[in-house]
Design a protein around this motif. Structure first.
Motif, PDB file in Angstrom:
ATOM      1  N   LEU A 120      -7.856  -5.263  -5.057  1.00 50.75           N
ATOM      2  CA  LEU A 120      -7.568  -5.825  -4.129  1.00 50.75           C
ATOM      3  C   LEU A 120      -5.962  -5.671  -4.080  1.00 50.75           C
ATOM      4  O   LEU A 120      -5.824  -5.380  -2.752  1.00 50.75           O
ATOM      5  CB  LEU A 120      -7.192  -7.729  -4.239  1.00 50.75           C
ATOM      6  N   ALA A 121      -5.190  -4.926  -5.415  1.00 56.00           N
ATOM      7  CA  ALA A 121      -3.863  -4.454  -4.836  1.00 56.00           C
ATOM      8  C   ALA A 121      -4.081  -3.036  -4.233  1.00 56.00           C
ATOM      9  O   ALA A 121      -3.936  -3.268  -3.341  1.00 56.00           O
ATOM     10  CB  ALA A 121      -3.331  -4.260  -6.497  1.00 56.00           C
ATOM     11  N   TRP A 122      -5.763  -1.585  -4.763  1.00 54.11           N
ATOM     12  CA  TRP A 122      -5.206  -0.564  -3.872  1.00 54.11           C
ATOM     13  C   TRP A 122      -6.294  -0.838  -2.575  1.00 54.11           C
ATOM     14  O   TRP A 122      -5.960   0.236  -1.479  1.00 54.11           O
ATOM     15  CB  TRP A 122      -6.774  -0.322  -5.249  1.00 54.11           C
ATOM     16  N   ARG A 123      -6.908  -1.997  -2.380  1.00 52.88           N
ATOM     17  CA  ARG A 123      -6.932  -2.436  -0.965  1.00 52.88           C
ATOM     18  C   ARG A 123      -5.478  -3.106   0.153  1.00 52.88           C
ATOM     19  O   ARG A 123      -5.721  -2.730   0.707  1.00 52.88           O
ATOM     20  CB  ARG A 123      -8.316  -3.323  -0.865  1.00 52.88           C
ATOM     21  N   ALA A 124      -5.001  -3.895  -0.438  1.00 57.21           N
ATOM     22  CA  ALA A 124      -3.756  -4.003  -0.072  1.00 57.21           C
ATOM     23  C   ALA A 124      -3.260  -2.639   0.169  1.00 57.21           C
ATOM     24  O   ALA A 124      -2.353  -2.587   1.330  1.00 57.21           O
ATOM     25  CB  ALA A 124      -3.132  -5.260  -0.436  1.00 57.21           C
ATOM     26  N   TYR A 125      -2.700  -2.131  -0.339  1.00 52.76           N
ATOM     27  CA  TYR A 125      -1.583  -0.919  -0.418  1.00 52.76           C
ATOM     28  C   TYR A 125      -2.469   0.225   0.800  1.00 52.76           C
ATOM     29  O   TYR A 125      -1.810   0.829   1.654  1.00 52.76           O
ATOM     30  CB  TYR A 125      -1.787  -0.073  -1.772  1.00 52.76           C
ATOM     31  N   HIS A 126      -3.826   0.543   0.707  1.00 54.06           N
ATOM     32  CA  HIS A 126      -4.493   1.411   1.575  1.00 54.06           C
ATOM     33  C   HIS A 126      -4.329   0.690   2.950  1.00 54.06           C
ATOM     34  O   HIS A 126      -4.497   1.385   3.934  1.00 54.06           O
ATOM     35  CB  HIS A 126      -6.047   1.369   0.914  1.00 54.06           C
ATOM     36  N   LEU A 127      -4.519  -1.071   3.208  1.00 54.04           N
ATOM     37  CA  LEU A 127      -4.232  -1.725   4.645  1.00 54.04           C
ATOM     38  C   LEU A 127      -2.428  -1.615   4.640  1.00 54.04           C
ATOM     39  O   LEU A 127      -2.111  -1.853   6.073  1.00 54.04           O
ATOM     40  CB  LEU A 127      -4.393  -2.878   4.332  1.00 54.04           C
ATOM     41  N   GLY A 128      -1.512  -1.070   4.297  1.00 51.36           N
ATOM     42  CA  GLY A 128       0.044  -0.406   4.519  1.00 51.36           C
ATOM     43  C   GLY A 128       0.352  -1.886   3.856  1.00 51.36           C
ATOM     44  O   GLY A 128       2.099  -1.341   4.052  1.00 51.36           O
ATOM     45  N   GLY A 129       0.587  -2.701   3.239  1.00 54.27           N
ATOM     46  CA  GLY A 129       0.624  -3.500   2.419  1.00 54.27           C
ATOM     47  C   GLY A 129       1.325  -2.693   1.084  1.00 54.27           C
ATOM     48  O   GLY A 129       1.694  -1.355   0.202  1.00 54.27           O
ATOM     49  N   GLU A 130       2.779  -3.651   0.647  1.00 56.60           N
ATOM     50  CA  GLU A 130       3.915  -3.535  -0.249  1.00 56.60           C
ATOM     51  C   GLU A 130       3.494  -4.122  -1.443  1.00 56.60           C
ATOM     52  O   GLU A 130       3.652  -5.458  -0.942  1.00 56.60           O
ATOM     53  CB  GLU A 130       5.327  -3.693   0.033  1.00 56.60           C
ATOM     54  N   VAL A 131       2.656  -3.836  -2.085  1.00 56.28           N
ATOM     55  CA  VAL A 131       2.389  -5.159  -3.585  1.00 56.28           C
ATOM     56  C   VAL A 131       2.892  -5.206  -4.927  1.00 56.28           C
ATOM     57  O   VAL A 131       3.202  -3.356  -4.999  1.00 56.28           O
ATOM     58  CB  VAL A 131       0.960  -3.843  -4.192  1.00 56.28           C
ATOM     59  N   ASP A 132       3.336  -5.990  -5.408  1.00 55.19           N
ATOM     60  CA  ASP A 132       3.603  -6.040  -6.694  1.00 55.19           C
ATOM     61  C   ASP A 132       2.236  -6.985  -7.162  1.00 55.19           C
ATOM     62  O   ASP A 132       1.856  -7.755  -6.567  1.00 55.19           O
ATOM     63  CB  ASP A 132       4.519  -7.297  -6.674  1.00 55.19           C
ATOM     64  N   LEU A 133       1.826  -5.817  -7.826  1.00 62.94           N
ATOM     65  CA  LEU A 133       0.867  -6.594  -9.389  1.00 62.94           C
ATOM     66  C   LEU A 133       1.177  -7.309 -10.532  1.00 62.94           C
ATOM     67  O   LEU A 133       1.817  -6.126 -11.291  1.00 62.94           O
ATOM     68  CB  LEU A 133      -0.216  -5.667  -9.429  1.00 62.94           C
ATOM     69  N   VAL A 134       1.201  -8.235 -10.923  1.00 62.56           N
ATOM     70  CA  VAL A 134       1.643  -9.008 -11.989  1.00 62.56           C
ATOM     71  C   VAL A 134      -0.260  -9.084 -13.234  1.00 62.56           C
ATOM     72  O   VAL A 134      -0.694 -10.008 -12.706  1.00 62.56           O
ATOM     73  CB  VAL A 134       2.271 -10.356 -11.878  1.00 62.56           C
ATOM     74  N   ILE A 135      -0.467  -8.377 -13.759  1.00 64.81           N
ATOM     75  CA  ILE A 135      -1.333  -8.030 -14.379  1.00 64.81           C
ATOM     76  C   ILE A 135      -1.539  -8.915 -16.311  1.00 64.81           C
ATOM     77  O   ILE A 135      -0.171  -7.733 -16.617  1.00 64.81           O
ATOM     78  CB  ILE A 135      -2.147  -6.495 -14.310  1.00 64.81           C
ATOM     79  N   GLY A 136      -1.952  -9.159 -16.786  1.00 63.69           N
ATOM     80  CA  GLY A 136      -2.163  -9.440 -18.254  1.00 63.69           C
ATOM     81  C   GLY A 136      -2.684  -7.989 -18.867  1.00 63.69           C
ATOM     82  O   GLY A 136      -2.985  -7.416 -18.379  1.00 63.69           O
ATOM     83  N   PRO A 137      -2.771  -8.450 -19.696  1.00 61.18           N
ATOM     84  CA  PRO A 137      -3.361  -7.240 -20.773  1.00 61.18           C
ATOM     85  C   PRO A 137      -4.985  -7.007 -20.341  1.00 61.18           C
ATOM     86  O   PRO A 137      -5.092  -8.027 -19.851  1.00 61.18           O
ATOM     87  CB  PRO A 137      -3.762  -8.475 -22.365  1.00 61.18           C
ATOM     88  N   ASN A 138      -5.082  -5.419 -20.308  1.00 61.00           N
ATOM     89  CA  ASN A 138      -6.409  -4.728 -19.698  1.00 61.00           C
ATOM     90  C   ASN A 138      -6.551  -3.403 -20.609  1.00 61.00           C
ATOM     91  O   ASN A 138      -5.466  -2.692 -21.472  1.00 61.00           O
ATOM     92  CB  ASN A 138      -6.019  -4.522 -18.364  1.00 61.00           C
ATOM     93  N   THR A 139      -7.048  -2.685 -20.018  1.00 60.58           N
ATOM     94  CA  THR A 139      -7.452  -1.300 -20.330  1.00 60.58           C
ATOM     95  C   THR A 139      -7.458  -0.191 -19.460  1.00 60.58           C
ATOM     96  O   THR A 139      -8.708   0.484 -19.520  1.00 60.58           O
ATOM     97  CB  THR A 139      -8.363  -1.344 -21.548  1.00 60.58           C
ATOM     98  N   LEU A 140      -6.932  -1.213 -18.126  1.00 56.13           N
ATOM     99  CA  LEU A 140      -8.051  -0.158 -17.000  1.00 56.13           C
ATOM    100  C   LEU A 140      -6.286   0.549 -17.152  1.00 56.13           C
ATOM    101  O   LEU A 140      -5.518   0.482 -17.655  1.00 56.13           O
ATOM    102  CB  LEU A 140      -6.827  -0.924 -15.901  1.00 56.13           C
ATOM    103  N   GLU A 141      -7.459   2.463 -16.305  1.00 59.42           N
ATOM    104  CA  GLU A 141      -6.162   3.072 -15.510  1.00 59.42           C
ATOM    105  C   GLU A 141      -4.633   2.675 -14.890  1.00 59.42           C
ATOM    106  O   GLU A 141      -5.730   3.341 -13.476  1.00 59.42           O
ATOM    107  CB  GLU A 141      -6.557   4.479 -15.245  1.00 59.42           C
ATOM    108  N   LEU A 142      -3.860   2.728 -15.090  1.00 56.80           N
ATOM    109  CA  LEU A 142      -2.882   1.712 -13.598  1.00 56.80           C
ATOM    110  C   LEU A 142      -2.072   3.023 -13.331  1.00 56.80           C
ATOM    111  O   LEU A 142      -0.778   3.006 -12.857  1.00 56.80           O
ATOM    112  CB  LEU A 142      -2.890   0.296 -14.250  1.00 56.80           C
TER     113      LEU A 142
END
Ligand code: C5P
Length: 402
Positions: free
Chosen positions: A223-245
């Motif tokens: 959802l954050a990536w899509r919002a960014y691609h749509l031109g939004g300024e994004v804050d992503l508050v994210i809990g523990p994860n193993t994703l490449e961010l």
């Protein structure tokens, strides 16, 4: 206006009746200053003439791998055309062309160019409503979205078959607007602050144990990536994860527990225009956290719990102009529960995913959602990749805010 001056567009036209709209699109793009090179699939000339298109585009219109001259055939170099383009735009994209793109069935010049192109790709589907809605076609569209392409929605209304419904090619003016906003990098979220929560929270029992859940954070990140691609300024508050961010172009605020997530969210919330709460926040935490590891020999069989702050509820209560979207992960009677949550938390929309649906929910790469806006009418989507689901959710939010 020359908002497309210096831009190279390959327009791929496939063989559907909606191809009759493409000469107008070419005119609109030329008027904005773009160079437009057109490739037809082998049967598209039955719906729109290459002569019309070449006059309007002021370019040769290509259909086959070689030019017509039999004595001295010339190779139409699809690699060079693909490299030349700043954008490849397929309109109308028929079910056949969509399928060929999705599965690399390289049986004509258009698909060969598509496979060679390194530029962004946009697809404007058009077909009869049952063909459009068929799971095989939806699956192919989802595949195209998962390759990072933009799949535009279809229009709704009378179709060539006499049926009425979803499947029309968007009108040329609207197609042009999509192309303009792509080049302007002015998506519909331009100037909007977007706050997204994602992932689980971990509530410590002692230094080595916690209460948590299986949330991976993948849905929120999509959802954050899509919002960014749509031109939004994004804050992503994210809990523990193993994703490449690490390489993400948006603002990432990592947190561990519900208290920290609450703090980070409320800081960003006051400035936010749109909030999507996709995090699976733990509802309870241990009342007392042991500072040292609890030993098996001294452990009791009871952990006393207390409630964590309901972050979304608090955002709903403090809502000014923010557009607030929640998630509801349910195991049974999802619709009633989701509607209840939407009211209780003062939301504008809620996304329901049911653990009863195979492939939906937590750690998977896919999800199956129902979107419910403030008209309380559920829109049910088929199982899709989380990237494609993120597109659907943002399409719904943008349509609802209009
Ligand atoms: O009530 P329930 O937890 O099922 O509601 C789910 C929604 O509420 C999700 O959007 C989730 O992110 C949010 N939530 C929250 N804080 C909590 C619990 C849930 O923001 N403590």
């Amino acid at each position: 206006m020359s908002r497309l001056r210096g831009k190279n567009i390959v327009l791929g036209i496939s063989a559907g009746i909606a191809a009759y709209k493409t000469p107008l699109l070419v005119r609109l793009l030329k008027k904005e200053g773009a160079r437009v090179r057109i490739i037809l699939t082998p049967n598209a000339h039955k719906f729109v003439t290459p002569l019309t298109l070449s006059v309007l585009s002021e370019e040769e219109v290509l259909t086959s791998f070689t030019a017509e001259d039999k004595d001295n055939p010339v190779w139409n170099d699809h690699v060079a055309i693909g490299n030349w383009a700043d954008l490849m735009f397929i309109a109308p994209a028929t079910a056949h062309t969509i399928s060929s793109m999705a599965h690399a069935k390289c049986n004509n010049l258009l698909i060969a160019t598509y496979l060679s192109a390194t530029c962004p790709v946009m697809i404007a589907p058009a077909m009869d409503l049952d063909m459009y809605g068929h799971p095989a076609n939806q699956k192919n569209l989802e595949l195209l979205a998962s390759y990072g392409h933009t799949v535009l929605p279809v229009g709704e209304g009378p179709l060539a078959s006499g049926l009425v419904g979803k499947g029309r090619l968007l009108e040329p003016e609207i197609l042009k607007d999509h192309i303009l906003s792509f080049f302007d990098k002015k998506g519909p979220l331009q100037g909007k602050k977007v706050l997204i929560t994602a992932g689980p929270t971990y509530e410590k029992i002692d230094p080595v144990r916690f209460i948590g859940n299986f949330s991976s954070g993948k849905m929120g990140v999509a959802l954050a990536w899509r919002a960014y691609h749509l031109g939004g300024e994004v804050d992503l508050v994210i809990g523990p994860n193993t994703l490449e961010l690490v390489e993400s172009p948006f603002n990432i605020i990592p947190v561990v527990n519900a208290q920290q997530m609450h703090h980070a969210v409320m800081k960003s919330y006051q400035y936010a225009d749109i909030v999507i709460s996709a995090a699976a926040v733990a509802d309870f935490r241990p009342k007392n956290q042991s500072l040292s590891k609890i030993k098996k020999s001294t452990a009791t069989d009871t952990i006393h719990l207390e409630k964590t702050p309901d972050i979304l509820f608090e955002m709903g209560a403090k809502k000014k102009n923010q557009f607030l979207v929640g998630f509801a992960l349910e195991t049974d009677d999802g619709l009633t529960a989701a509607l209840g949550k939407m009211k209780e938390k003062n939301l504008d929309a809620i996304v329901l995913n049911s653990l009863q649906d195979a492939g939906a929910g937590f750690a998977t790469d896919t999800n199956k959602i129902t979107y419910i806006g403030n008209d309380e009418k559920p829109t049910i989507f088929p199982l899709k990749s989380k990237k494609a689901v993120a597109q659907d959710i943002w399409n719904e939010i943008i349509a609802q805010r209009h």
